[in-house]
Write an enzyme that holds these catalytic residues in place. Structure first.
Site, PDB file in Angstrom:
ATOM      1  N   SER A   1       0.586  -1.208   0.047  1.00 36.39           N
ATOM      2  CA  SER A   1       0.041   0.002  -0.084  1.00 36.39           C
ATOM      3  C   SER A   1       1.016   1.273  -0.146  1.00 36.39           C
ATOM      4  CB  SER A   1      -0.841   0.129   1.305  1.00 36.39           C
ATOM      5  OG  SER A   1      -1.641   1.128   1.182  1.00 36.39           O
TER       6      SER A   1
ATOM      7  N   TYR B   1      -2.579  -0.261  10.044  1.00 33.97           N
ATOM      8  CA  TYR B   1      -2.591  -0.882   8.574  1.00 33.97           C
ATOM      9  C   TYR B   1      -1.168  -0.681   7.710  1.00 33.97           C
ATOM     10  CZ  TYR B   1      -4.085  -1.711   3.842  1.00 33.97           C
ATOM     11  OH  TYR B   1      -4.197  -2.049   2.549  1.00 33.97           O
TER      12      TYR B   1
END
Length: 245
Positions: free
Chosen positions: A141, A154
């Site tokens: 990500s 995350y």
């Protein structure tokens, strides 16, 4: 076992927005595919049926990515039904948002189990099973660079994905197998769009120099490149985000 001369890809999380786009793109490129799912058998079966109806080859495989026995069985089914494994694309992931100060540690453990342990288990099986000339592609990500509030846990889990990817690439020396990660930025999947008003989406679109939000097909294009012609790209994290970071 089905007789096939196609290359074979196993895609984890293949029923999600990005996973489904990757699956469709690899089928267009001539791959036979194993459509992995964790819980949504209906979506997986629909994807397989659509691929077969269009003349492609596909099989659905179910497994918890963090369960090494279940994932080994998913690879076994892929090899039995499609003949081999040439490419593994690991898109399975969980995103739970909270400021670090107030994060429920059960949510941290859940993300750790899927995003870190799951990536490790899939990578471990891929390192053992992928054939020479193949590719292992993890999905990370761009949030590892963006420092957005509430994304700390995350982003940390995806930082671990980056680290594993880069080390595994070096460990595969001599096997002619590339190992890379793609790191999407804001991407218009149903999960991403949920709960965001148009003003928030407009602000995110303006953040990238290309002035739009990415699409699942944008990410699939990068994965297809790494899965096919990109034999000299290895041990890299490719930030597929339109220049936002």
């Amino acid at each position: 076992m089905t007789n096939t001369t196609s290359r074979v890809a196993l895609i984890t999380g293949a029923t999600g927005g990005i996973g489904r786009a990757i699956t469709n793109r690899l089928v267009q490129d001539g791959f036979a595919v194993a459509v992995h799912y964790a819980g949504n058998k209906v979506k997986a079966d629909e994807a397989v049926d659509a691929i077969k109806a269009a003349g492609g080859q596909a099989v659905a495989v179910a497994a918890d990515v963090a369960d090494e026995v279940a994932m080994a069985a998913a690879f076994d089914v892929t090899e039995a039904e499609l003949g081999r494994v040439d490419v593994v694309v690991n898109t399975a992931g969980v995103m739970l948002l909270s400021p670090i100060a107030t994060l429920n540690l059960d949510d941290l453990d859940r993300m750790h189990r899927t995003n870190i342990r799951g990536t490790f288990v899939v990578s471990q099986q891929a390192a053992r099973r992928v054939r020479s000339g193949g590719a292992i592609i993890n999905v990370s990500s761009s949030l590892t660079r963006l420092q957005f509030p509430t994304y700390g846990a995350y982003a940390a889990s995806k930082g671990a994905v980056d680290a594993m990817t880069l080390v595994l690439a070096r460990e595969m020396r001599g096997k002619d197998i590339t190992v890379n990660a793609v790191a999407p930025g804001p991407t218009a999947t149903p999960l991403f769009l949920e709960g965001k008003d148009q003003a928030a989406l407009d602000n995110l679109a303006k953040a990238a120099p290309l002035e739009r939000i990415g699409t699942p097909e944008d990410i699939a294009e990068a994965v297809a490149f790494l899965a096919g012609p990109a034999r000299w790209i290895n041990g890299q994290v490719i930030f597929t985000n339109g220049g936002i970071a």
